[in-house]
Design a protein around this motif. Sequence first.
Motif, PDB file in Angstrom:
ATOM      1  N   PHE A  17       0.855  -1.187   0.000  1.00 39.96           N
ATOM      2  CA  PHE A  17       0.000   0.000   0.000  1.00 39.96           C
ATOM      3  C   PHE A  17       0.895   1.242   0.000  1.00 39.96           C
ATOM      4  O   PHE A  17       1.208   1.799   1.055  1.00 39.96           O
ATOM      5  CB  PHE A  17      -0.932  -0.017   1.214  1.00 39.96           C
ATOM      6  CG  PHE A  17      -2.089  -0.957   1.052  1.00 39.96           C
ATOM      7  CD1 PHE A  17      -3.362  -0.482   0.814  1.00 39.96           C
ATOM      8  CD2 PHE A  17      -1.892  -2.324   1.094  1.00 39.96           C
ATOM      9  CE1 PHE A  17      -4.433  -1.352   0.635  1.00 39.96           C
ATOM     10  CE2 PHE A  17      -2.948  -3.210   0.929  1.00 39.96           C
ATOM     11  CZ  PHE A  17      -4.223  -2.726   0.694  1.00 39.96           C
ATOM     12  N   PRO A  18       1.345   1.678  -1.184  1.00 36.93           N
ATOM     13  CA  PRO A  18       2.233   2.842  -1.256  1.00 36.93           C
ATOM     14  C   PRO A  18       1.532   4.122  -0.844  1.00 36.93           C
ATOM     15  O   PRO A  18       0.307   4.237  -0.903  1.00 36.93           O
ATOM     16  CB  PRO A  18       2.640   2.878  -2.731  1.00 36.93           C
ATOM     17  CG  PRO A  18       1.556   2.154  -3.447  1.00 36.93           C
ATOM     18  CD  PRO A  18       1.054   1.106  -2.508  1.00 36.93           C
ATOM     19  N   THR A  54      -3.632   4.366   3.009  1.00 34.69           N
ATOM     20  CA  THR A  54      -2.258   4.858   3.116  1.00 34.69           C
ATOM     21  C   THR A  54      -1.956   5.864   2.021  1.00 34.69           C
ATOM     22  O   THR A  54      -1.122   6.752   2.193  1.00 34.69           O
ATOM     23  CB  THR A  54      -1.266   3.683   3.056  1.00 34.69           C
ATOM     24  OG1 THR A  54      -1.625   2.720   4.052  1.00 34.69           O
ATOM     25  CG2 THR A  54       0.157   4.127   3.282  1.00 34.69           C
ATOM     26  N   GLY A  55      -2.615   5.729   0.889  1.00 38.33           N
ATOM     27  CA  GLY A  55      -2.440   6.650  -0.229  1.00 38.33           C
ATOM     28  C   GLY A  55      -3.308   7.891  -0.143  1.00 38.33           C
ATOM     29  O   GLY A  55      -3.390   8.668  -1.107  1.00 38.33           O
ATOM     30  N   PRO A 193      -4.677  -2.555  10.813  1.00 38.36           N
ATOM     31  CA  PRO A 193      -3.513  -1.687  10.982  1.00 38.36           C
ATOM     32  C   PRO A 193      -2.393  -2.488  11.649  1.00 38.36           C
ATOM     33  O   PRO A 193      -2.647  -3.214  12.613  1.00 38.36           O
ATOM     34  CB  PRO A 193      -4.031  -0.574  11.905  1.00 38.36           C
ATOM     35  CG  PRO A 193      -5.515  -0.606  11.738  1.00 38.36           C
ATOM     36  CD  PRO A 193      -5.868  -2.040  11.500  1.00 38.36           C
ATOM     37  N   THR A 194      -1.181  -2.375  11.128  1.00 35.94           N
ATOM     38  CA  THR A 194      -0.065  -3.221  11.571  1.00 35.94           C
ATOM     39  C   THR A 194      -0.512  -4.680  11.521  1.00 35.94           C
ATOM     40  O   THR A 194      -0.564  -5.401  12.519  1.00 35.94           O
ATOM     41  CB  THR A 194       0.421  -2.835  12.988  1.00 35.94           C
ATOM     42  OG1 THR A 194       0.473  -1.403  13.092  1.00 35.94           O
ATOM     43  CG2 THR A 194       1.800  -3.406  13.250  1.00 35.94           C
ATOM     44  N   ALA A 195      -0.818  -5.126  10.298  1.00 36.35           N
ATOM     45  CA  ALA A 195      -1.446  -6.434  10.080  1.00 36.35           C
ATOM     46  C   ALA A 195      -0.581  -7.595  10.547  1.00 36.35           C
ATOM     47  O   ALA A 195      -1.098  -8.670  10.865  1.00 36.35           O
ATOM     48  CB  ALA A 195      -1.773  -6.598   8.595  1.00 36.35           C
ATOM     49  N   SER A 212       0.623  -4.588   4.313  1.00 42.42           N
ATOM     50  CA  SER A 212       1.734  -4.225   5.182  1.00 42.42           C
ATOM     51  C   SER A 212       2.108  -2.772   4.977  1.00 42.42           C
ATOM     52  O   SER A 212       2.667  -2.405   3.937  1.00 42.42           O
ATOM     53  CB  SER A 212       2.952  -5.109   4.904  1.00 42.42           C
ATOM     54  OG  SER A 212       4.065  -4.691   5.662  1.00 42.42           O
ATOM     55  N   ALA A 213       1.814  -1.944   5.980  1.00 45.79           N
ATOM     56  CA  ALA A 213       2.235  -0.547   5.915  1.00 45.79           C
ATOM     57  C   ALA A 213       3.752  -0.441   5.973  1.00 45.79           C
ATOM     58  O   ALA A 213       4.355   0.428   5.330  1.00 45.79           O
ATOM     59  CB  ALA A 213       1.605   0.241   7.060  1.00 45.79           C
TER      60      ALA A 213
END
Length: 309
Positions: A17-18, A54-55, A193-195, A212-213
């Motif tokens: 996820f950029p 996230t984008g 979040p924080t998978a 994955s962030a």
Amino acid sequence: MSAAVSRAASLTGLLAFPVTPFTDTGDLDLPCFKEHLTDVLAAGPGAIFVACGTGELASLTATEHEDVVRAAVEHVAGATPVLAGVGGGTRTAVEFARAAQAAGADGLLALPPYLQVGPPAGLVAHYREVAAATDLDVILYQRGTAIFSPGAVAELAEIDNIVALKDGYGDMELLQRIRTATGGRLALLNGMPTAEIFASAYAGLGARAYSSAALAFLPEVAGAFFTAFQNGDDVTQDLLLREFYAPLAELRDTTPGYAVALVKAGLEIRGRSAGPVRPPLADVAPEHREQLARIIDRGLAAVSATPVA
């Protein structure tokens, strides 16, 4: 089913996820975005999701959204599926879906409707319209204003191009009831979040692919954790959870919006700045930036100490 559609229907592995880079004045920075995508691609993700949470989808104009999706499709050039985020009210989400298809996306992640909370029938109607607006596969995203009843998901699972449910809510009983109600017809993706913290729990429900962030700014750690997860290496997973992911999640929870802002701060710390976040998000406070730098160092040190390295 077209080849493009089938690519989005069978996602596996580590999902990227950029961020969406902006200049110092807050304008879209497509050259920086392409450099960021090159870095993300080097980690070998199972798919790239652009203009999602996230984008900063919620802060993009319709034109910017289409520009981001088109730039990603052209830059990735078929190396891995590119999925685009769509969201907002129903008509806005429909416009984004059509634009993403025109820009060449392989599929869509349908984020929750903005602010409004409706009953199950309203959610079903919303996602029906989004799915009907495109030939692309659609992934439902459960979190925030879109918490589905098992019956609603079962109804949506009957739609041919709704193919998966990404869960960011974390209610394991609800997910099991959804799987029972749908007969497993929808793929399940771990979108917490924080998978990585939830990877083992979701694997028990058959969801081994996760977002994955950390992959966006620390691929060394994200890749090492995923390899350990795939290999059943609990020792390495526990080490990385203790040294990196748990402290990162604790820092994330200090401030609303840090799920995104920390990723951009991490990129800046590592010399790959993607610019500021857009309001109403706020950039990471200086003291938290220093804390993040220490967490990154701990993560890299842990990777160097593992057999994966």
